[in-house]
Design a protein around this motif. Structure first.
Motif, mmCIF file in Angstrom:
data_model
loop_
_atom_site.group_PDB
_atom_site.id
_atom_site.type_symbol
_atom_site.label_atom_id
_atom_site.label_comp_id
_atom_site.label_asym_id
_atom_site.label_seq_id
_atom_site.Cartn_x
_atom_site.Cartn_y
_atom_site.Cartn_z
ATOM 1 N N VAL A 37 0.652 -0.800 0.177
ATOM 2 C CA VAL A 37 -0.049 0.086 0.178
ATOM 3 C C VAL A 37 0.921 1.075 0.057
ATOM 4 O O VAL A 37 0.169 2.074 -1.218
ATOM 5 N N ARG A 38 1.905 1.314 0.775
ATOM 6 C CA ARG A 38 2.935 2.332 0.616
ATOM 7 C C ARG A 38 3.610 2.624 -0.556
ATOM 8 O O ARG A 38 3.926 3.320 -0.680
ATOM 9 N N VAL A 39 4.215 1.909 -1.554
ATOM 10 C CA VAL A 39 4.603 1.485 -2.623
ATOM 11 C C VAL A 39 3.466 2.442 -3.446
ATOM 12 O O VAL A 39 4.162 2.901 -4.626
ATOM 13 N N GLU A 40 2.092 1.556 -3.464
ATOM 14 C CA GLU A 40 1.412 2.357 -4.049
ATOM 15 C C GLU A 40 0.860 3.505 -4.382
ATOM 16 O O GLU A 40 0.754 4.482 -4.976
ATOM 17 N N ILE A 41 0.801 4.357 -2.976
ATOM 18 C CA ILE A 41 0.924 5.967 -2.569
ATOM 19 C C ILE A 41 2.091 6.398 -3.553
ATOM 20 O O ILE A 41 1.887 7.260 -3.702
ATOM 21 N N ARG A 42 2.714 6.086 -2.979
ATOM 22 C CA ARG A 42 4.211 6.354 -3.509
ATOM 23 C C ARG A 42 4.431 7.014 -4.883
ATOM 24 O O ARG A 42 4.641 7.604 -5.651
ATOM 25 N N SER A 43 3.662 5.889 -5.620
ATOM 26 C CA SER A 43 3.766 5.852 -6.855
ATOM 27 C C SER A 43 3.113 6.110 -7.507
ATOM 28 O O SER A 43 3.014 7.374 -9.010
ATOM 29 N N LYS A 44 1.248 6.830 -6.653
ATOM 30 C CA LYS A 44 0.688 7.419 -6.692
ATOM 31 C C LYS A 44 1.569 8.612 -7.116
ATOM 32 O O LYS A 44 0.498 9.721 -8.127
ATOM 33 N N LYS A 45 1.588 9.390 -5.958
ATOM 34 C CA LYS A 45 1.874 10.704 -5.691
ATOM 35 C C LYS A 45 3.860 11.298 -6.507
ATOM 36 O O LYS A 45 3.337 12.654 -7.050
ATOM 37 N N ALA A 46 4.249 10.356 -7.087
ATOM 38 C CA ALA A 46 5.029 10.664 -8.443
ATOM 39 C C ALA A 46 4.352 10.824 -9.154
ATOM 40 O O ALA A 46 4.690 11.317 -10.747
ATOM 41 N N ARG A 47 2.936 10.309 -10.090
ATOM 42 C CA ARG A 47 2.747 10.136 -11.318
ATOM 43 C C ARG A 47 1.883 11.329 -11.537
ATOM 44 O O ARG A 47 2.055 11.963 -12.197
ATOM 45 N N LYS A 48 1.500 11.291 -9.914
ATOM 46 C CA LYS A 48 0.815 13.159 -10.503
ATOM 47 C C LYS A 48 2.455 14.469 -9.864
ATOM 48 O O LYS A 48 1.593 14.757 -10.942
ATOM 49 N N LEU A 49 3.227 13.644 -9.694
ATOM 50 C CA LEU A 49 3.636 14.984 -9.845
ATOM 51 C C LEU A 49 5.292 15.166 -11.207
ATOM 52 O O LEU A 49 4.834 16.149 -11.563
ATOM 53 N N ILE A 50 4.916 13.535 -11.739
ATOM 54 C CA ILE A 50 5.118 13.669 -13.769
ATOM 55 C C ILE A 50 4.391 14.150 -14.306
ATOM 56 O O ILE A 50 4.382 15.570 -15.658
#
Length: 66
Positions: A37-50
């Protein structure tokens, strides 16, 4: 008159059942986030930043990422 008494007793029984349900409520136990779940949250944040960065790159006049 008899209908009113029956209705009143029905209302009282419903109220008492509701009170019992409220009292028997178990406390909420907060669970820790799993690593996936932590990895998924991090990847969502990264996707938003990208996405934000790409939008900013499409508009060369504005340099702000906020």
């Amino acid at each position: 008159m008899a209908m009113a008494i029956q209705l009143e007793s029905l209302v009282q029984s419903i109220k008492s059942k509701v009170r019992k349900l409220k009292k028997s409520k178990k406390p909420y136990v907060k669970m820790d986030k799993s690593s996936s779940v932590r990895v998924e949250i991090r990847s969502k944040k990264a996707r938003k930043l990208i996405d934000k960065t790409l939008q900013a790159a499409d508009k060369p006049g504005k340099t702000s990422l906020t």
